[in-house]
Design a protein around this motif. Structure first.
Motif, PDB file in Angstrom:
ATOM      1  N   VAL A 196     -16.634  -0.850  -4.723  1.00 61.07           N
ATOM      2  CA  VAL A 196     -15.460  -1.371  -5.411  1.00 61.07           C
ATOM      3  C   VAL A 196     -14.639  -2.277  -4.510  1.00 61.07           C
ATOM      4  CG1 VAL A 196     -13.416  -0.741  -6.764  1.00 61.07           C
ATOM      5  CG2 VAL A 196     -15.414   0.744  -6.796  1.00 61.07           C
ATOM      6  N   GLY A 197     -14.728  -2.054  -3.193  1.00 66.46           N
ATOM      7  CA  GLY A 197     -13.981  -2.875  -2.253  1.00 66.46           C
ATOM      8  C   GLY A 197     -12.591  -2.374  -1.943  1.00 66.46           C
ATOM      9  N   ARG A 198     -12.199  -1.226  -2.492  1.00 71.29           N
ATOM     10  CA  ARG A 198     -10.861  -0.699  -2.272  1.00 71.29           C
ATOM     11  C   ARG A 198     -10.845   0.798  -2.551  1.00 71.29           C
ATOM     12  NH1 ARG A 198      -8.110  -0.786  -7.518  1.00 71.29           N
ATOM     13  NH2 ARG A 198      -6.082  -1.045  -6.520  1.00 71.29           N
ATOM     14  N   ALA A 199      -9.865   1.468  -1.996  1.00 69.47           N
ATOM     15  CA  ALA A 199      -9.703   2.897  -2.249  1.00 69.47           C
ATOM     16  C   ALA A 199      -8.259   3.277  -1.943  1.00 69.47           C
ATOM     17  CB  ALA A 199     -10.664   3.729  -1.388  1.00 69.47           C
ATOM     18  N   VAL A 200      -7.766   4.278  -2.647  1.00 68.21           N
ATOM     19  CA  VAL A 200      -6.428   4.809  -2.388  1.00 68.21           C
ATOM     20  C   VAL A 200      -6.537   5.934  -1.367  1.00 68.21           C
ATOM     21  CG1 VAL A 200      -4.431   5.991  -3.386  1.00 68.21           C
ATOM     22  CG2 VAL A 200      -5.619   4.217  -4.693  1.00 68.21           C
ATOM     23  N   LEU A 238      -4.633  -2.482   5.094  1.00 69.51           N
ATOM     24  CA  LEU A 238      -3.888  -1.349   4.569  1.00 69.51           C
ATOM     25  C   LEU A 238      -2.700  -1.922   3.814  1.00 69.51           C
ATOM     26  CD1 LEU A 238      -4.002   0.625   7.885  1.00 69.51           C
ATOM     27  CD2 LEU A 238      -5.297   1.220   5.830  1.00 69.51           C
ATOM     28  N   VAL A 239      -2.598  -1.620   2.539  1.00 68.41           N
ATOM     29  CA  VAL A 239      -1.575  -2.235   1.701  1.00 68.41           C
ATOM     30  C   VAL A 239      -0.688  -1.153   1.102  1.00 68.41           C
ATOM     31  CG1 VAL A 239      -1.110  -3.779  -0.240  1.00 68.41           C
ATOM     32  CG2 VAL A 239      -3.172  -4.099   1.144  1.00 68.41           C
ATOM     33  N   ARG A 302       1.920   4.569  -2.949  1.00 68.60           N
ATOM     34  CA  ARG A 302       0.618   4.826  -2.341  1.00 68.60           C
ATOM     35  C   ARG A 302       0.330   3.807  -1.251  1.00 68.60           C
ATOM     36  NH1 ARG A 302       0.255   1.321  -6.418  1.00 68.60           N
ATOM     37  NH2 ARG A 302      -1.431  -0.204  -6.471  1.00 68.60           N
ATOM     38  N   VAL A 303      -0.690   4.095  -0.443  1.00 71.90           N
ATOM     39  CA  VAL A 303      -1.253   3.117   0.496  1.00 71.90           C
ATOM     40  C   VAL A 303      -2.728   2.983   0.148  1.00 71.90           C
ATOM     41  CG1 VAL A 303      -1.804   2.575   2.892  1.00 71.90           C
ATOM     42  CG2 VAL A 303       0.407   3.625   2.327  1.00 71.90           C
ATOM     43  N   GLU A 304      -3.169   1.753  -0.052  1.00 76.77           N
ATOM     44  CA  GLU A 304      -4.563   1.482  -0.358  1.00 76.77           C
ATOM     45  C   GLU A 304      -5.231   0.835   0.845  1.00 76.77           C
ATOM     46  OE1 GLU A 304      -5.106  -0.861  -3.821  1.00 76.77           O
ATOM     47  OE2 GLU A 304      -4.142   0.567  -5.164  1.00 76.77           O
TER      48      GLU A 304
END
Length: 312
Positions: A196-200, A238-239, A302-304
């Motif tokens: 997916v290219g991302r995760a929480v 990290l977003v 959150r931080v993703e």
């Protein structure tokens, strides 16, 4: 003038011209602008300190906006098959970035795009790619600006090629339909990042209003450290994200400080190479749930982690 089209591929005998890009069959061409002889400002780097590196290229400029009818698609899912087609068609990727790593709001509005509703760009989730190749008729340039809403994915193509009498079509829609990959509930963090290219990072804990990550061990950070250790060429952003309470500028600053706190913990406690990590903040601009309920607001705080490296 924008020509809004229902894209129908009609072939009346003879050989089929080669297509640059083959979109999935659940994609439709929303708009097209063709300028037979013009110039285009080609972005070649991120927006930083009020500037963005560019190159002015000239030729036949074709811009198209495509809509892909599939909910919950990620921008990585949208761009990955198109990027591979470009590589297979002898294009060389010369620049690629994602959202805040591009320069966020400033980058998005520094790039020429078709207007909504034909082309929609979510300023909290987009990708940009620029590529070039040299053919028999000269140099060609192609950019992809990819974004999504909750209902559909959007891709803008800008192609600059030689001013020939009978140019090849830029794209068609005939590949297998593209559907979202939804990670299984028990999918590992590494599987989510790869597919997916991302995760929480769902187990992180911050005190109310605080940017400091609470003390303790976090399984998500260990999993991320292991992933980055096994793939040293990978880089991630990290977003940080917040709910909608408070001013935007305050929330962006808070979310970025939280992401920076996570980055420092990964470096100091988990041994992650600093060069593999960036920290950015989006405030409340990219919610994943409704801010009208406490449950939704909690999910939005959150931080993703988002994969940003372009190496495959």
């Amino acid at each position: 003038m924008i020509r809004v089209c229902a894209f129908i591929l009609a072939l009346a005998g003879g050989a089929v011209q080669a297509q640059t890009l083959n979109f999935p069959s659940n994609a439709s061409l929303q708009a097209e602008v063709v300028r037979a002889a013009d110039s285009y400002i080609l972005p070649l780097g991120i927006w930083d300190r009020g500037e963005m590196p560019t190159r002015t290229v000239e030729g036949r400029v074709t811009q198209q906006a495509w809509r892909i009818e599939a909910a919950s698609l990620t921008t990585l899912q949208l761009v990955r098959p198109l990027r591979e087609q470009l590589r297979n068609d002898r294009y060389r990727i010369i620049f690629e970035c994602q959202t805040e790593a591009c320069g966020g709001f400033d980058f998005r509005f520094g790039v020429e795009t078709l207007p909504p509703p034909e082309m929609r760009i979510n300023i909290g989730d987009f990708r940009f790619l620029a590529a070039e190749r040299t053919g028999a008729d000269g140099s060609e340039y192609l950019t992809l600006f990819t974004s999504r809403t909750t209902q559909a994915g959007f891709v803008q193509i800008t192609h600059v090629g030689p001013m020939v009498a009978d140019p090849e079509p830029v794209a068609q829609a005939g590949a297998a339909p593209l559907r979202a990959f939804d990670a299984a509930p028990d999918a590992t963090l590494a599987e989510q990042l790869e597919h997916v290219g991302r995760a929480v990072l769902a187990d992180l804990s911050f005190a109310t209003g605080s940017a400091q990550l609470a003390e303790g061990e976090y399984a998500s950070l260990q999993a991320l450290a292991d992933y980055l250790s096994s793939a040293p060429q990978r880089t991630v952003a990290l977003v940080g994200h917040t709910d909608s309470a408070g001013a935007l500028a305050t929330n962006i600053a808070l979310s970025k400080r939280r992401a920076a706190s996570v980055r420092e913990r990964l470096i100091t406690d988990y041994g992650v190479d600093r060069g593999q990590l960036e920290a950015e903040g989006m405030g409340y601009l990219a919610p994943i749930a409704s801010n009208l309920t406490e449950e939704g607001r909690e999910a939005n705080r959150r931080v993703e982690v988002i994969v940003t490296s372009i190496q495959e």
